[in-house]
Design an enzyme around this catalytic site. Sequence first.
Site, PDB file in Angstrom:
ATOM      1  CE  LYS A   1      -3.564  -2.237   2.764  1.00 12.55           C
ATOM      2  NZ  LYS A   1      -4.108  -2.395   4.108  1.00 12.55           N
TER       3      LYS A   1
ATOM      4  CG  HIS B   1      -2.700  -3.542  15.460  1.00 13.35           C
ATOM      5  ND1 HIS B   1      -3.503  -4.543  15.977  1.00 13.35           N
ATOM      6  CD2 HIS B   1      -2.684  -3.736  14.128  1.00 13.35           C
ATOM      7  CE1 HIS B   1      -3.945  -5.298  14.992  1.00 13.35           C
ATOM      8  NE2 HIS B   1      -3.465  -4.835  13.865  1.00 13.35           N
TER       9      HIS B   1
ATOM     10  N   GLY C   1      -6.505  -7.850  11.208  1.00 13.08           N
ATOM     11  CA  GLY C   1      -5.802  -8.156  12.452  1.00 13.08           C
ATOM     12  C   GLY C   1      -6.522  -7.405  13.549  1.00 13.08           C
TER      13      GLY C   1
ATOM     14  N   GLY D   1     -11.150  -1.192  10.675  1.00 15.74           N
ATOM     15  CA  GLY D   1     -12.289  -1.346   9.766  1.00 15.74           C
ATOM     16  C   GLY D   1     -13.570  -1.773  10.461  1.00 15.74           C
TER      17      GLY D   1
ATOM     18  N   GLY E   1     -14.142  -1.709  13.927  1.00 17.74           N
ATOM     19  CA  GLY E   1     -14.450  -0.772  15.021  1.00 17.74           C
ATOM     20  C   GLY E   1     -15.002   0.549  14.517  1.00 17.74           C
TER      21      GLY E   1
ATOM     22  CD  GLU F   1      -2.605   1.231  10.917  1.00 20.13           C
ATOM     23  OE1 GLU F   1      -3.524   1.167  10.071  1.00 20.13           O
ATOM     24  OE2 GLU F   1      -2.088   0.239  11.443  1.00 20.13           O
TER      25      GLU F   1
HETATM   26  P1  ADP Z   1      -6.640  -4.248   7.822  1.00 21.10           P
HETATM   27  O1  ADP Z   1      -6.434  -4.843   9.184  1.00 21.10           O
HETATM   28  O2  ADP Z   1      -6.267  -5.193   6.712  1.00 21.10           O
HETATM   29  O3  ADP Z   1      -6.092  -2.842   7.666  1.00 21.10           O
HETATM   30  P2  ADP Z   1      -9.262  -3.003   7.991  1.00 21.10           P
HETATM   31  O4  ADP Z   1      -8.890  -2.177   9.175  1.00 21.10           O
HETATM   32  O5  ADP Z   1      -9.589  -2.309   6.725  1.00 21.10           O
HETATM   33  O6  ADP Z   1      -8.211  -4.140   7.665  1.00 21.10           O
HETATM   34  O7  ADP Z   1     -10.536  -3.887   8.428  1.00 21.10           O
HETATM   35  C1  ADP Z   1     -11.060  -4.866   7.602  1.00 21.10           C
HETATM   36  C2  ADP Z   1     -12.265  -5.474   8.321  1.00 21.10           C
HETATM   37  O8  ADP Z   1     -13.235  -4.448   8.556  1.00 21.10           O
HETATM   38  C3  ADP Z   1     -12.944  -6.564   7.504  1.00 21.10           C
HETATM   39  O9  ADP Z   1     -13.328  -7.642   8.356  1.00 21.10           O
HETATM   40  C4  ADP Z   1     -14.180  -5.835   6.977  1.00 21.10           C
HETATM   41  O10 ADP Z   1     -15.248  -6.714   6.707  1.00 21.10           O
HETATM   42  C5  ADP Z   1     -14.504  -4.958   8.166  1.00 21.10           C
HETATM   43  N1  ADP Z   1     -15.458  -3.900   7.799  1.00 21.10           N
HETATM   44  C6  ADP Z   1     -15.254  -2.848   6.983  1.00 21.10           C
HETATM   45  N2  ADP Z   1     -16.402  -2.127   6.859  1.00 21.10           N
HETATM   46  C7  ADP Z   1     -17.353  -2.752   7.596  1.00 21.10           C
HETATM   47  C8  ADP Z   1     -18.723  -2.520   7.889  1.00 21.10           C
HETATM   48  N3  ADP Z   1     -19.386  -1.479   7.359  1.00 21.10           N
HETATM   49  N4  ADP Z   1     -19.361  -3.378   8.710  1.00 21.10           N
HETATM   50  C9  ADP Z   1     -18.707  -4.426   9.252  1.00 21.10           C
HETATM   51  N5  ADP Z   1     -17.414  -4.700   9.031  1.00 21.10           N
HETATM   52  C10 ADP Z   1     -16.735  -3.885   8.218  1.00 21.10           C
END
Ligand code: ADP
Length: 394
Positions: free
Chosen positions: A19, A177, A208, A324, A326, A379
């Site tokens: 990324k 994290h 994660g 994502g 939270g 981040e």
């Molecule tokens: P990473 O740890 O790879 O950076 P993210 O922080 O983007 O990932 O989080 C990804 C997670 O967040 C996935 O499980 C995704 O389904 C969840 N997610 C994203 N948007 C929503 C939503 N509107 N409702 C529920 N879960 C979500």
Amino acid sequence: MAHEALVLLVINAGSSSVKFALHDSAHPGTVILRGQLAGIGTGAVRTDLPAEAPDFGPLREDADHADAIDWLLEGLAAGGFSIVAVGHRVVHGGTRLSAACRIDRTVEAEIERLIPLARSHNPHNLAAIRAVGKRWPALPQVACFDTAFHATQPELATLLAVPRRFYDAGVRRYGFHGLSYQSVVARLGRGLEGGLPERTVIAHLGNGASLCALADGKSVATTMGFTPLDGLIMGTRPGLTDAGFILYLLEECGMNAGEISDMLQRESGLLGLSGISGDMRVLEECDDARARFAIDAFCYRIVRETGSLAAALGGIDAFVFTGGIGENSAMIRARVMEGLAWLGAEPDPRANGLKAGDSPLRITTADSRLSVYAIRTDEEGIIAAETARLALAG
Ligand code: ADP
């Protein structure tokens, strides 16, 4: 397309992805462009770039991390971006690299020395650093470590109760994290009247997931440990796992280290429990008892581990959701808050229905004994700010 913009390049090299983001070097909080390369090392690289990105030309499907970074640097330079410094997310900094720093030969060697502690991350971070160094040797590079934020943990919180010689050889609960926690602490400090509450637990819930206990903004305990496999249930990782289970797999099931590693990294967690998906959004939309069971288990573990961190802090004043899940899932937040009623959480359903932004969103009532917030983590913003501070100051 000529930009002639002076930019900071932020690189987050994961096991099969890179990324990247370009930040304005004069205003590191401002993102100019971001994108992602996925499937690196799989023979089927995919690029996900915004419409306004310059034309990078094709990237070989069998590109490795170094090829991908080289392609990216070439394309950015051809697109008129003038990169003045590069900031890297580096997962493991061990005990010596306990703060963001300029990368020199010593730092590079230390990141390499730590590979046995972070085999699925540090080699890729290093490949990115070296690819930049090869193309532009004089360009300042900065490393920001996911472990660094937890360097403030007391020794007791970092122990594994195994023979001391392992601790002396670097086996301890580092925690991860950290860049996300640093971002959330900074945003809460700015966004809350009276600043960050004294005793806070932050829940970073993404693919994660981990919790961090903070006393006066400093990490004092966290659920990830020696590796990012510990603690909460994650997308495809189990979190907290009895070490005896690993012995059972080795001794009774004839599994080897590679098979066990695959099972723990890629087949467990929400995916393993549901048999459907490791993606929370998919599970939430799925009307299947196994999906509900996986969600129940996810929330149960968060509540139990919060109890442990609350004990480490001697009580908590605030609980914060990010990542994502939270930031976006009102359902998960409601379920966790229900489990935290004993700590005084009184949810405000209307506020909880909203999405988190860059300022704290309070999702408990005004009278709630425990204040619960949701906030977006950034981040990359932390990496950009640290890179500007360390590479451009003076
Ligand atoms: P990473 O740890 O790879 O950076 P993210 O922080 O983007 O990932 O989080 C990804 C997670 O967040 C996935 O499980 C995704 O389904 C969840 N997610 C994203 N948007 C929503 C939503 N509107 N409702 C529920 N879960 C979500």
